[in-house]
Design a protein around this motif. Structure first.
Motif, PDB file in Angstrom:
ATOM      1  N   ARG A 163       0.828  -1.217   0.000  1.00  0.00           N
ATOM      2  CA  ARG A 163       0.000   0.000   0.000  1.00  0.00           C
ATOM      3  C   ARG A 163       0.855   1.256   0.000  1.00  0.00           C
ATOM      4  O   ARG A 163       0.472   2.266  -0.589  1.00  0.00           O
ATOM      5  CB  ARG A 163      -0.958  -0.040   1.187  1.00  0.00           C
ATOM      6  CG  ARG A 163      -1.967  -1.168   1.060  1.00  0.00           C
ATOM      7  CD  ARG A 163      -3.212  -0.967   1.869  1.00  0.00           C
ATOM      8  NE  ARG A 163      -4.227  -1.956   1.507  1.00  0.00           N
ATOM      9  CZ  ARG A 163      -5.433  -2.018   2.027  1.00  0.00           C
ATOM     10  NH1 ARG A 163      -5.792  -1.134   2.953  1.00  0.00           N
ATOM     11  NH2 ARG A 163      -6.301  -2.934   1.641  1.00  0.00           N
ATOM     12  N   GLY A 164       2.011   1.195   0.643  1.00  0.00           N
ATOM     13  CA  GLY A 164       2.915   2.341   0.604  1.00  0.00           C
ATOM     14  C   GLY A 164       3.404   2.627  -0.803  1.00  0.00           C
ATOM     15  O   GLY A 164       3.480   3.785  -1.228  1.00  0.00           O
ATOM     16  N   TYR A 165       3.708   1.559  -1.541  1.00  0.00           N
ATOM     17  CA  TYR A 165       4.152   1.736  -2.934  1.00  0.00           C
ATOM     18  C   TYR A 165       3.039   2.336  -3.786  1.00  0.00           C
ATOM     19  O   TYR A 165       3.256   3.307  -4.528  1.00  0.00           O
ATOM     20  CB  TYR A 165       4.603   0.399  -3.518  1.00  0.00           C
ATOM     21  CG  TYR A 165       4.899   0.476  -4.999  1.00  0.00           C
ATOM     22  CD1 TYR A 165       6.098   1.007  -5.461  1.00  0.00           C
ATOM     23  CD2 TYR A 165       3.958   0.057  -5.936  1.00  0.00           C
ATOM     24  CE1 TYR A 165       6.363   1.107  -6.827  1.00  0.00           C
ATOM     25  CE2 TYR A 165       4.208   0.150  -7.293  1.00  0.00           C
ATOM     26  CZ  TYR A 165       5.413   0.674  -7.740  1.00  0.00           C
ATOM     27  OH  TYR A 165       5.660   0.774  -9.083  1.00  0.00           O
ATOM     28  N   HIS A 166       1.844   1.761  -3.689  1.00  0.00           N
ATOM     29  CA  HIS A 166       0.730   2.281  -4.496  1.00  0.00           C
ATOM     30  C   HIS A 166       0.405   3.721  -4.125  1.00  0.00           C
ATOM     31  O   HIS A 166       0.153   4.558  -5.004  1.00  0.00           O
ATOM     32  CB  HIS A 166      -0.517   1.401  -4.291  1.00  0.00           C
ATOM     33  CG  HIS A 166      -0.400   0.033  -4.886  1.00  0.00           C
ATOM     34  ND1 HIS A 166       0.142  -0.192  -6.131  1.00  0.00           N
ATOM     35  CD2 HIS A 166      -0.762  -1.188  -4.405  1.00  0.00           C
ATOM     36  CE1 HIS A 166       0.103  -1.484  -6.403  1.00  0.00           C
ATOM     37  NE2 HIS A 166      -0.430  -2.108  -5.372  1.00  0.00           N
ATOM     38  N   TRP A 167       0.406   4.018  -2.835  1.00  0.00           N
ATOM     39  CA  TRP A 167       0.078   5.369  -2.387  1.00  0.00           C
ATOM     40  C   TRP A 167       1.074   6.381  -2.938  1.00  0.00           C
ATOM     41  O   TRP A 167       0.695   7.454  -3.413  1.00  0.00           O
ATOM     42  CB  TRP A 167       0.068   5.412  -0.859  1.00  0.00           C
ATOM     43  CG  TRP A 167      -0.356   6.734  -0.294  1.00  0.00           C
ATOM     44  CD1 TRP A 167      -1.621   7.188  -0.119  1.00  0.00           C
ATOM     45  CD2 TRP A 167       0.507   7.777   0.167  1.00  0.00           C
ATOM     46  NE1 TRP A 167      -1.615   8.451   0.426  1.00  0.00           N
ATOM     47  CE2 TRP A 167      -0.312   8.840   0.610  1.00  0.00           C
ATOM     48  CE3 TRP A 167       1.894   7.917   0.247  1.00  0.00           C
ATOM     49  CZ2 TRP A 167       0.205  10.019   1.125  1.00  0.00           C
ATOM     50  CZ3 TRP A 167       2.411   9.091   0.764  1.00  0.00           C
ATOM     51  CH2 TRP A 167       1.573  10.133   1.195  1.00  0.00           C
ATOM     52  N   SER A 168       2.351   6.044  -2.884  1.00  0.00           N
ATOM     53  CA  SER A 168       3.375   6.978  -3.359  1.00  0.00           C
ATOM     54  C   SER A 168       3.362   7.121  -4.879  1.00  0.00           C
ATOM     55  O   SER A 168       3.785   8.149  -5.414  1.00  0.00           O
ATOM     56  CB  SER A 168       4.765   6.524  -2.898  1.00  0.00           C
ATOM     57  OG  SER A 168       5.095   5.265  -3.459  1.00  0.00           O
ATOM     58  N   ALA A 169       2.867   6.083  -5.582  1.00  0.00           N
ATOM     59  CA  ALA A 169       2.865   6.128  -7.051  1.00  0.00           C
ATOM     60  C   ALA A 169       1.733   6.973  -7.612  1.00  0.00           C
ATOM     61  O   ALA A 169       1.760   7.344  -8.790  1.00  0.00           O
ATOM     62  CB  ALA A 169       2.776   4.711  -7.616  1.00  0.00           C
ATOM     63  N   ARG A 214      -0.252  10.188  -8.584  1.00  0.00           N
ATOM     64  CA  ARG A 214       0.430  11.390  -9.055  1.00  0.00           C
ATOM     65  C   ARG A 214       0.086  12.653  -8.289  1.00  0.00           C
ATOM     66  O   ARG A 214       0.891  13.584  -8.235  1.00  0.00           O
ATOM     67  CB  ARG A 214       0.116  11.631 -10.537  1.00  0.00           C
ATOM     68  CG  ARG A 214       0.867  10.747 -11.488  1.00  0.00           C
ATOM     69  CD  ARG A 214       0.797  11.264 -12.905  1.00  0.00           C
ATOM     70  NE  ARG A 214      -0.559  11.589 -13.302  1.00  0.00           N
ATOM     71  CZ  ARG A 214      -1.023  12.804 -13.440  1.00  0.00           C
ATOM     72  NH1 ARG A 214      -0.252  13.848 -13.200  1.00  0.00           N
ATOM     73  NH2 ARG A 214      -2.259  13.015 -13.812  1.00  0.00           N
ATOM     74  N   ASN A 238      -1.681  14.874  -4.854  1.00  0.00           N
ATOM     75  CA  ASN A 238      -1.997  14.816  -3.421  1.00  0.00           C
ATOM     76  C   ASN A 238      -3.481  14.552  -3.181  1.00  0.00           C
ATOM     77  O   ASN A 238      -3.856  13.931  -2.181  1.00  0.00           O
ATOM     78  CB  ASN A 238      -1.575  16.119  -2.742  1.00  0.00           C
ATOM     79  CG  ASN A 238      -0.064  16.260  -2.660  1.00  0.00           C
ATOM     80  OD1 ASN A 238       0.654  15.261  -2.566  1.00  0.00           O
ATOM     81  ND2 ASN A 238       0.431  17.487  -2.708  1.00  0.00           N
ATOM     82  N   ARG A 278      -3.924  10.843  -3.471  1.00  0.00           N
ATOM     83  CA  ARG A 278      -3.354  10.174  -2.299  1.00  0.00           C
ATOM     84  C   ARG A 278      -4.272  10.333  -1.082  1.00  0.00           C
ATOM     85  O   ARG A 278      -4.468   9.388  -0.321  1.00  0.00           O
ATOM     86  CB  ARG A 278      -1.973  10.753  -1.993  1.00  0.00           C
ATOM     87  CG  ARG A 278      -0.918  10.458  -3.048  1.00  0.00           C
ATOM     88  CD  ARG A 278       0.466  10.849  -2.554  1.00  0.00           C
ATOM     89  NE  ARG A 278       1.459  10.693  -3.606  1.00  0.00           N
ATOM     90  CZ  ARG A 278       2.025  11.694  -4.259  1.00  0.00           C
ATOM     91  NH1 ARG A 278       1.703  12.946  -3.963  1.00  0.00           N
ATOM     92  NH2 ARG A 278       2.918  11.467  -5.202  1.00  0.00           N
TER      93      ARG A 278
END
Length: 455
Positions: free
Chosen positions: A385-391, A393, A395, A398
């Motif tokens: 989930r951290g990877y998907h959240w950061s990916a 584009r 705010n 997110r």
């Protein structure tokens, strides 16, 4: 002199990353950039199973292109149906149905892929896909509708068929879809006192001998155990022989009473690629390591639609798999190469270092392999989930996704139908539109008159 025209086809990971890079690195006077896409958003595909299961709202993963800083690219609302590389013309069918011709100096082909359906009787009419936001919404409505209809029925055979679900495809999309929707029905059935939870059966089917082989044997076995512990029946080395409205026939002879068949068994390059009449590798456009089309001036291709050489493997025939990770990186490299071509500088080949893989199985279950480190359970879930959240584009996107995750963790699953099924089936045939593309001969005929006009 008129500014050069750069035309980007497709607003997936590859196309959007290319456009963003072009906007950042090109001077406003250097070139005009246009993007061909039916929707003015980028769909974050890896989270689509969570939309289907109701964990996320559809708007959460539809990332608006126009909210991205100083977005100045011209969006052409439609889809490319043909490209004449000799005339440097792209034929576009707008969302109104109108056909227009768009000239270009450089074209970036990132049209993505379509669902690979093979020649299975009844599949296009009775199966449902998971490649678009609308399909995910239809799948969610359909699954919940089966619970409602089974609850209202007095026919035990009808109940059994409505409560049996089949997902075909043991890759990331199919595994996550089966896992997320199984959790949804498992939670929802508690609100249906007339339904026996034991009647709800989920099947995950794949012709391959292993589940998600890219994960390796250990993590693949871990994911398999999670599914089996939840009651999902996983059948490997098996596929669908025939798809009916009320039953599915498998290649091992089994006939499953079933009203829900979800098809995620692979993808094929967009039919747009065939309109070029160029060399292909398993349906994907054969390109150089710089992602240019050999023998054609100003044509670049990448993502799911292109067979980009995988230089990291060091094998002559190796090509990059159609993943979001590759598409995003290729988009940035293609943008740099387009700019280099405009400035008459040398192009650079695409190379990469694998970041790893993440698979979100819903709840506290996940398996991940970041930088080769094998993780399971909550640590893997945090990485996924951290990877998907950061990916994501923007705010805004997110914030929406994080809010949905927190709300789902606190309040649980929601299982309200939104009404998409009213008057429509939402089957594969309703979304692919593969018959709308032109043949190479039709493209040339269509553009012949146009090329005679002054530019």
């Amino acid at each position: 002199m008129a500014r050069p025209k750069i035309l980007v086809v497709g607003a997936g990971f590859a196309g959007v990353e290319c456009v963003r890079r072009l906007e950042r690195r090109l001077g406003s006077a250097e070139a005009d950039v246009a993007l061909v896409t039916p929707f003015s958003y980028q769909l974050y595909l890896p989270l689509l199973p969570q939309v289907a299961s109701g964990v996320l709202t559809p708007q959460s993963i539809a990332v608006s292109l126009r909210r991205s800083g100083r977005f100045r690219t011209r969006i052409i609302p439609g889809g490319a149906v043909g490209v004449d590389t000799a005339a440097k013309v792209c034929v576009i069918r707008k969302i109104t149905g109108e056909t227009v011709d768009e000239r270009y100096d450089h074209i970036v082909l990132a049209p993505g892929s379509v669902t690979r359906t093979f020649d299975i009787p009844g599949l296009a009419d009775n199966a449902r896909g998971m490649k678009t936001l609308a399909e995910a919404a239809f799948v969610r409505d359909h699954v919940i509708a089966q619970l409602d209809l089974a609850d209202a029925s007095h026919d035990e055979a009808e109940r059994a068929s409505r409560l049996q679900f089949v997902v075909v495809g043991g890759g990331y999309a199919g595994t996550e879809t089966a896992a997320c929707l199984q959790r949804l029905t498992g939670t929802a059935v508690k609100r249906y006192p007339r339904l026996d939870p034991a009647l709800i059966k989920w099947h995950l089917i794949d012709i391959a001998p292993k589940l998600m082989p890219e994960l390796g044997d250990k993590l693949g076995a871990s994911a398999l155990k999670v599914l089996q512990d939840r009651g999902v029946e996983v059948s490997l080395g098996v596929s669908v022989q025939k798809a009916g409205a009320e039953e599915v026939t498998l290649t091992d002879g089994r006939v499953l009473p079933c009203r829900t068949l979800i098809w995620t068994a692979g993808v094929a390059a967009s039919p747009l690629i065939a309109t070029l009449g160029a060399e292909t590798v398993r349906g994907r456009l054969a390109v150089t390591a710089e992602m240019t089309l050999p023998g054609q001036d100003g044509v670049f291709a990448l993502g799911d639609a292109a067979a980009v050489p995988d230089l990291a493997k060091g094998e002559d025939a190796a090509v990059c798999p159609p993943t979001a990770q590759h598409a995003m990186r290729q988009g940035r490299r293609v943008a740099d190469n387009v700019i280099a071509a405009l400035r008459r500088q040398p192009l650079r080949p695409y190379t990469h270092k694998d970041l790893g893989l993440v698979v979100d199985l819903g709840g506290k279950d996940a398996v991940s392999k970041p930088f080769g480190i094998e993780l399971r359970g909550l640590p893997a879930q945090a990485v996924a989930r951290g990877y998907h959240w950061s990916a994501l584009r923007t705010n805004v996107a997110r914030t929406r996704v994080l809010t949905n995750w927190v709300l789902n963790a606190v309040a649980g699953d929601d299982f309200v139908r939104t009404g998409f099924l009213s008057g429509a089936q939402g089957a594969l045939r309703d979304f692919e539109h593969t018959d709308s593309y032109l043949s190479p001969e039709q493209v040339r005929e269509h553009t012949r008159a146009l090329t005679a006009r002054p530019r």
